[in-house]
Write an enzyme that holds these catalytic residues in place. Structure first.
Site, mmCIF file in Angstrom:
data_model
loop_
_atom_site.group_PDB
_atom_site.id
_atom_site.type_symbol
_atom_site.label_atom_id
_atom_site.label_comp_id
_atom_site.label_asym_id
_atom_site.label_seq_id
_atom_site.Cartn_x
_atom_site.Cartn_y
_atom_site.Cartn_z
ATOM 1 N N HIS A 282 0.830 -1.133 0.055
ATOM 2 C CA HIS A 282 -0.125 0.018 0.064
ATOM 3 C C HIS A 282 0.809 1.258 -0.111
ATOM 4 C CE1 HIS A 282 -3.454 2.674 1.357
ATOM 5 N NE2 HIS A 282 -2.666 3.316 1.985
ATOM 6 N N GLU A 286 1.410 3.840 -3.159
ATOM 7 C CA GLU A 286 0.923 5.209 -2.955
ATOM 8 C C GLU A 286 2.121 6.234 -3.466
ATOM 9 O OE1 GLU A 286 -1.970 7.554 -3.000
ATOM 10 O OE2 GLU A 286 -2.399 5.340 -2.252
ATOM 11 N N LYS A 289 2.619 6.106 -7.294
ATOM 12 C CA LYS A 289 1.709 6.782 -7.864
ATOM 13 C C LYS A 289 2.024 8.469 -7.981
ATOM 14 C CE LYS A 289 -2.289 5.631 -5.948
ATOM 15 N NZ LYS A 289 -3.521 5.376 -5.592
ATOM 16 N N ASN A 290 2.104 8.946 -6.719
ATOM 17 C CA ASN A 290 2.549 10.260 -6.586
ATOM 18 C C ASN A 290 3.644 10.709 -7.422
ATOM 19 O OD1 ASN A 290 0.626 11.599 -4.534
ATOM 20 N ND2 ASN A 290 1.221 10.023 -3.361
#
Ligand code: W6P
Length: 415
Positions: A282, A286, A289-290
């Site tokens: 996770h 995350e 993706k940023n």
């Protein structure tokens, strides 16, 4: 009203933390007796934690938003289901057996220090037997009643976990309602921020306890390296590779790219450590993706071959494992860094999770301003790690994900 009194009563008891190490020690080769004891622990601990959340949800500044009330009612309902679960009927002899079992056991340890609890206010809710020591008991037999109790407890908490699945989205909705009503301009409201950090951290803990108990009861799904949802030999490289593939795929899909920016991984060896693989996945996903978003938005989606690669470096020492993710997505000014961690600032999560929302209306002001980052930091902190961002405006951003290798940190219950 009656229920509310009970909630107030339970909210006066302090929550009891469980560390990763304790969960692993406790969960190795769980016997029926072990599961029974764990059920008893949860039968008391979960109502206490839920009661604390109800109390805080009543006291927060946006308590009267419809979505917040909805969430609060889920917590109250789950509380009620747990306290209405009939306690198991156990003979005096069984109690004695349990106490003896606890004293004889070689790998005897305190899972729940009794002194953490204040003196009882009433005798209507006595402590369960064997409260003081929670260890893995192989040689104590369970009665059919005790087995049924365990089974019912597992069913109840699995139902509770499912009920609370939409909590994050519904809370985000509630915050949106609050913003619309008050035209809030102070996005860095520290009280709100602290409340939400505590609230989501507590949610991680409750879901961890439920997930672990249910996995131990239902398991073994996985191979020998697993104790419930904890992997004692989590291979960080494998998880990173998986997160890279997923993040790039999502990104290609979202921006209609033929090829997302590359991610170059630097990992010295196959590092194995004790962790919850889903949490790790996770957090890395995350962050990636940023970074991907930042790079694409800087260079546009028409020049796919000029994207500077994202670097993912994994380092390990005695204490820490650190994952650094570096992008050349242009960075963000230092003044904007605190915003990255706020819940009030953004509506991105609502946009992401509920596609029927008008996207143009809910455009995130800067790459990465969703709930993903604050919640990832909470996941990191949950087991004694941390997440930090260092940005160079005009160049790029480095994210440092620190994880605690020794995994002997206490569960954070108050932040
Ligand atoms: C950015 C903003 C950000 C947040 C988190 C991780 C990476 C990045 N890159 O530009």
């Amino acid at each position: 009203p009656r229920l509310h009194d009970k909630i107030q009563h339970f909210a006066r008891f302090p929550q009891t933390g469980v560390s990763l190490k304790q969960m692993v020690l406790f969960g190795q080769k769980p016997s029926a007796a072990t599961m029974f004891k764990a059920s008893q622990f949860l039968h008391e601990e979960l109502p206490i934690r839920l009661a604390h959340r109800v109390k805080e949800l009543e006291e927060v500044s946006f308590a009267d938003m419809p979505s917040i009330i909805k969430v609060k009612n889920w917590y109250a309902q789950s509380f009620q289901e747990l306290i209405e679960l009939p306690p198991p009927t156990i003979s005096r002899k069984m109690k004695e057996d349990f106490k003896r079992g606890a004293r004889k056991s070689k790998d005897y340890f305190d899972c729940v220090p009794n002194h953490a609890f204040p003196p009882r206010q009433s005798t209507s809710q006595p402590y369960p037997i064997g409260h003081r020591y929670y260890n893995n008991i192989q040689h104590v037999q369970c009665t059919p009643e005790m087995t049924m109790y365990t089974e019912e407890m597992v069913r109840t908490i699995e139902g509770i976990k499912q009920r609370h699945d939409p909590v994050v989205t519904t809370m985000a909705q509630g915050i949106l309602e609050y913003k619309e009503k008050t035209h809030a301009t102070s996005f860095l409201d520290t009280q709100v921020q602290q409340f939400l950090d505590r609230f989501y951290m507590s949610r991680i803990g409750i879901r961890m306890l439920i997930g672990q108990h249910s996995a131990l009861y239902r398991g073994p799904f996985y191979h020998n390296d697993y104790v419930g949802v904890i992997c004692t030999k989590t291979n960080i490289k494998e998880i990173a590779l998986d997160a890279i593939a997923n993040a790039r795929f999502i990104c290609e899909d979202h921006y209609g790219l033929f090829k997302a920016p590359e991610v170059h991984m630097f990992c010295p060896a196959d590092i194995e450590f004790m962790y919850v693989p889903s949490h790790l996945n996770h957090m890395i996903f995350e962050l990636l993706k940023n970074s991907l978003r930042a790079v694409i938005e800087r260079y546009g989606s028409d020049y796919e071959d000029i994207y500077p690669p994202i670097k993912l470096v994994i380092a390990h020492g005695k204490e820490d494992i650190t994952i650094k993710i570096s992008d050349e997505g242009g960075g963000i000014p230092r003044s904007a860094i605190p915003m990255v961690w706020t819940y009030l600032y953004t509506t991105a999560q609502v946009q992401e999770l509920e596609p029927e929302f008008n996207k143009t209306e809910f455009k995130a002001p800067l790459a990465g301003f969703g709930y993903g980052l604050p919640t990832s930091r909470l996941y990191a902190r949950y087991f004694g790690g941390d997440l930090k961002l260092i940005s160079m405006e005009g160049y790029g951003t480095d994210a440092y994900l620190h994880l605690n290798r020794l995994s002997n940190s206490d569960e954070p219950l108050i932040m």
